[in-house]
Motif scaffolding. Structure first.
Motif, PDB file in Angstrom:
ATOM      1  N   GLY A  47     -46.012 -42.676  26.876  1.00 37.15           N
ATOM      2  CA  GLY A  47     -45.505 -43.240  25.904  1.00 37.15           C
ATOM      3  C   GLY A  47     -45.946 -42.702  24.710  1.00 37.15           C
ATOM      4  O   GLY A  47     -47.307 -42.357  24.477  1.00 37.15           O
ATOM      5  N   HIS A  48     -45.142 -43.016  23.366  1.00 37.87           N
ATOM      6  CA  HIS A  48     -45.345 -43.001  22.183  1.00 37.87           C
ATOM      7  C   HIS A  48     -45.801 -41.404  21.846  1.00 37.87           C
ATOM      8  O   HIS A  48     -45.036 -40.448  22.191  1.00 37.87           O
ATOM      9  CB  HIS A  48     -46.751 -43.933  21.700  1.00 37.87           C
ATOM     10  N   LYS A  75     -42.761 -46.773  16.657  1.00 35.17           N
ATOM     11  CA  LYS A  75     -43.768 -47.481  17.536  1.00 35.17           C
ATOM     12  C   LYS A  75     -45.009 -46.777  17.830  1.00 35.17           C
ATOM     13  O   LYS A  75     -44.700 -45.790  18.897  1.00 35.17           O
ATOM     14  CB  LYS A  75     -42.951 -48.146  18.574  1.00 35.17           C
ATOM     15  N   GLY A  77     -47.924 -47.125  19.245  1.00 40.12           N
ATOM     16  CA  GLY A  77     -48.593 -47.644  20.373  1.00 40.12           C
ATOM     17  C   GLY A  77     -49.890 -48.484  19.761  1.00 40.12           C
ATOM     18  O   GLY A  77     -50.288 -48.447  18.628  1.00 40.12           O
ATOM     19  N   GLU A  85     -53.528 -45.343  22.924  1.00 39.60           N
ATOM     20  CA  GLU A  85     -52.724 -45.493  23.881  1.00 39.60           C
ATOM     21  C   GLU A  85     -52.480 -44.078  23.996  1.00 39.60           C
ATOM     22  O   GLU A  85     -52.077 -43.585  25.152  1.00 39.60           O
ATOM     23  CB  GLU A  85     -51.558 -46.274  23.622  1.00 39.60           C
ATOM     24  N   ARG A  86     -51.918 -43.428  22.907  1.00 40.26           N
ATOM     25  CA  ARG A  86     -51.153 -41.990  22.782  1.00 40.26           C
ATOM     26  C   ARG A  86     -52.176 -41.146  23.770  1.00 40.26           C
ATOM     27  O   ARG A  86     -51.601 -40.185  24.409  1.00 40.26           O
ATOM     28  CB  ARG A  86     -50.630 -41.611  21.511  1.00 40.26           C
ATOM     29  N   VAL A  89     -52.888 -42.070  27.772  1.00 41.04           N
ATOM     30  CA  VAL A  89     -51.634 -42.081  28.682  1.00 41.04           C
ATOM     31  C   VAL A  89     -51.350 -40.700  28.651  1.00 41.04           C
ATOM     32  O   VAL A  89     -50.593 -40.049  29.800  1.00 41.04           O
ATOM     33  CB  VAL A  89     -50.509 -42.996  28.418  1.00 41.04           C
ATOM     34  N   SER A 184     -43.252 -43.663  33.425  1.00 38.78           N
ATOM     35  CA  SER A 184     -43.469 -43.956  31.927  1.00 38.78           C
ATOM     36  C   SER A 184     -44.847 -44.631  31.769  1.00 38.78           C
ATOM     37  O   SER A 184     -44.640 -45.880  32.543  1.00 38.78           O
ATOM     38  CB  SER A 184     -42.469 -44.577  31.226  1.00 38.78           C
ATOM     39  N   HIS A 186     -47.882 -46.496  29.707  1.00 38.59           N
ATOM     40  CA  HIS A 186     -48.227 -47.454  28.658  1.00 38.59           C
ATOM     41  C   HIS A 186     -49.501 -48.072  28.868  1.00 38.59           C
ATOM     42  O   HIS A 186     -49.861 -48.282  30.050  1.00 38.59           O
ATOM     43  CB  HIS A 186     -47.183 -48.083  27.873  1.00 38.59           C
ATOM     44  N   ASN A 188     -51.288 -51.867  27.049  1.00 36.73           N
ATOM     45  CA  ASN A 188     -51.185 -53.123  26.338  1.00 36.73           C
ATOM     46  C   ASN A 188     -52.286 -53.555  25.806  1.00 36.73           C
ATOM     47  O   ASN A 188     -53.592 -53.193  26.139  1.00 36.73           O
ATOM     48  CB  ASN A 188     -50.381 -54.005  27.310  1.00 36.73           C
ATOM     49  N   TYR A 376     -35.445 -53.142  27.289  1.00 34.60           N
ATOM     50  CA  TYR A 376     -36.051 -51.809  26.883  1.00 34.60           C
ATOM     51  C   TYR A 376     -35.066 -50.971  26.943  1.00 34.60           C
ATOM     52  O   TYR A 376     -34.183 -50.847  27.921  1.00 34.60           O
ATOM     53  CB  TYR A 376     -37.193 -51.938  27.902  1.00 34.60           C
ATOM     54  N   GLU A 390     -47.197 -50.625  32.487  1.00 34.70           N
ATOM     55  CA  GLU A 390     -48.312 -50.900  31.470  1.00 34.70           C
ATOM     56  C   GLU A 390     -49.423 -50.764  32.384  1.00 34.70           C
ATOM     57  O   GLU A 390     -49.788 -51.623  33.023  1.00 34.70           O
ATOM     58  CB  GLU A 390     -48.105 -52.227  31.004  1.00 34.70           C
TER      59      GLU A 390
END
Length: 455
Positions: A47-48, A75, A77, A85-86, A89, A184, A186, A188, A376, A390
């Motif tokens: 993600g991101h 966004k 992340g 996060e980027r 992941v 995908s 991600h 949180n 989403y 997530e």
């Protein structure tokens, strides 16, 4: 022997040497195709990747052809301390990709079989090729001087900053690959008292949004939603109930606008765009669709004037989208929910069995949490089954440890789970573990050519 006797003589045509060798080549190509391994296409989407940078008009996402501007700030992340996060992941996605690539060669397959044996009591496994693609291999940090640092990371199509030519965003690029499965990944942030773990990200199908629409129109009781499986909706607007948030998402799904808090009127100050036309795929409307905005039909601004017409709405009301997003093995959420939760079960099972030391208890992981439910984009605007996870909480050290220090073991668990989704796997029973994968393959056959029909 005469043909009239009921047996026809084999007629051998007079072939030139060129035609003969061509016929032999075609014949052996056919034989090879019969014996070759089944091949499946998987997209791994960390993600991101981009940056939340001003001005939004230059660096945002969700470009809208109506207002000719980006509707959202990119966004970026979540992050905590030195962990982003980027980065977390992306590193995990690369590891999963590397393990899936093993299935493409004979030598690699032998190594992959070793991973399967960690999970299964069997020794013989169906040979398949899991052809993996990454949606990104970098982040904006790798080129901070770029004039358009989000160009490679936007979710939706956008105009080139120099030429204004429309460029494909992540959703369009995913659909271009025509995958059967998208994973995908991600992270949180955890709130106070939240002990970490992982959770599915789900979007319901037309059936549920239609129910919410009927509740707004007083055609159905709110209890028909509140007592159903989708009632634990994401609260993205504080001070609103779960039903009010679900109603706002329903307005966005049908009209591109939020509803007001009363759930009856359109809030024309909150425009999210007509997302099905922000990507390059089969279901986008024809050019100049904008002239129909506000008229009775699929671009009406109220439920009363709305009509589900056009390619996108035919798709949404179709059986295959219902299979993807409604009902299914987990009770709701369709095959999307199953593939997501099954991969989480593989991680919950796979990490402990790989990390357990002799004569010690299995290491404990954070639990599988309730799904996040909203309208989403990724689970909606792809034909692939979407495992949107997530996979941890960035501010919970236990989660981060498993995702970084034990990245390979996590990736092996996900890769074995992906194999199981396509083939099935007889998983060893471990009584002391809280989660066991079901090991059941998806009924891919019923989708027929749906994954190829996205373009």
């Amino acid at each position: 022997m005469r043909a009239e006797d009921g047996k026809r003589m084999l007629s051998v045509p007079n072939l030139s040497s060129k035609d003969f060798f061509l016929s032999v080549f075609i014949f052996f190509s056919f034989i090879v195709s019969l014996s070759s391994e089944p091949t499946y296409r998987i997209v791994i989407d960390p993600g991101h990747g981009g940056v939340a940078k001003d001005p939004k008009s230059l660096h945002g996402d969700k470009y809208d052809s109506v207002t000719q501007t980006f509707l959202e700030t990119y966004k970026q992340g979540t992050e905590h301390g030195s962990y982003t996060e980027r980065k977390v992941v992306l590193d995990l996605a690369k590891e999963v990709h590397k393990i899936l690539k093993l299935t493409e060669t004979e030598t690699g397959w032998k190594e992959f079989e070793g991973y399967l044996k960690l999970f299964s009591k069997k020794n013989d496994f169906t040979r398949v090729k899991l052809v993996s693609h990454l949606t990104r291999e970098t982040s904006f940090d790798d080129d901070v001087s770029s004039d358009d640092p989000n160009a490679a990371y936007r979710l939706y199509d956008y105009p080139d900053s120099k030429t204004a030519v429309r460029k494909k965003g992540r959703l369009s690029k995913i659909n271009e690959i025509k995958p059967q499965l998208v994973l995908s990944l991600h992270l949180n942030p955890a709130g106070k008292g939240q002990k970490g773990g992982m959770a599915a990200v789900l979007t319901p199908g037309y059936k549920t949004f239609s129910l919410l629409k009927k509740i707004s129109n007083k055609e159905k009781s709110p209890n028909s939603f509140l007592k159903g499986p989708w009632s634990d909706w994401l609260v993205f607007q504080s001070g609103w109930s779960k039903l009010e948030n679900a109603t706002a998402d329903t307005w966005i799904y049908f009209h591109g606008y939020w509803s007001k808090k009363n759930g009856k009127d359109t809030d024309l100050t909150k425009f999210e765009g007509y997302r099905q036309n922000m990507i390059s795929w089969k279901y986008a409307d024809d050019p100049n669709w904008e002239k129909n905005i506000g008229k009775k039909g699929p671009y009406a601004k109220s439920h009363e004037e709305f009509l589900e017409t056009g390619r996108f709405w035919e798709r949404e009301m179709g059986k295959k989208e219902e299979w993807r997003r409604e009902g299914g093995k987990e009770g709701f959420g369709g095959d999307n929910h199953y593939v997501t939760k099954e991969l989480m079960r593989f991680v919950q099972y796979g990490l402990p069995i790989q990390l357990k030391k002799l004569d010690t208890p299995y290491p404990e992981l954070g639990p599988i949490q309730k799904p996040y439910i909203s309208t989403y984009s990724l689970p909606t605007y792809t034909n692939a089954l979407c495992a949107f996870i997530e996979i941890g909480y960035v501010n919970r050290s236990r989660d981060i440890k498993y995702l970084t220090q034990n990245k390979k073991e996590t990736a092996i668990s996900l890769a074995v789970g992906i194999y199981s989704l396509f083939v099935g796997l007889d998983v060893k029973k471990k009584l002391n573990l809280p989660y066991h994968p079901k090991g059941k393959k998806v009924n891919w056959e019923r989708y027929e050519t749906y994954f190829d029909e996205v373009l």
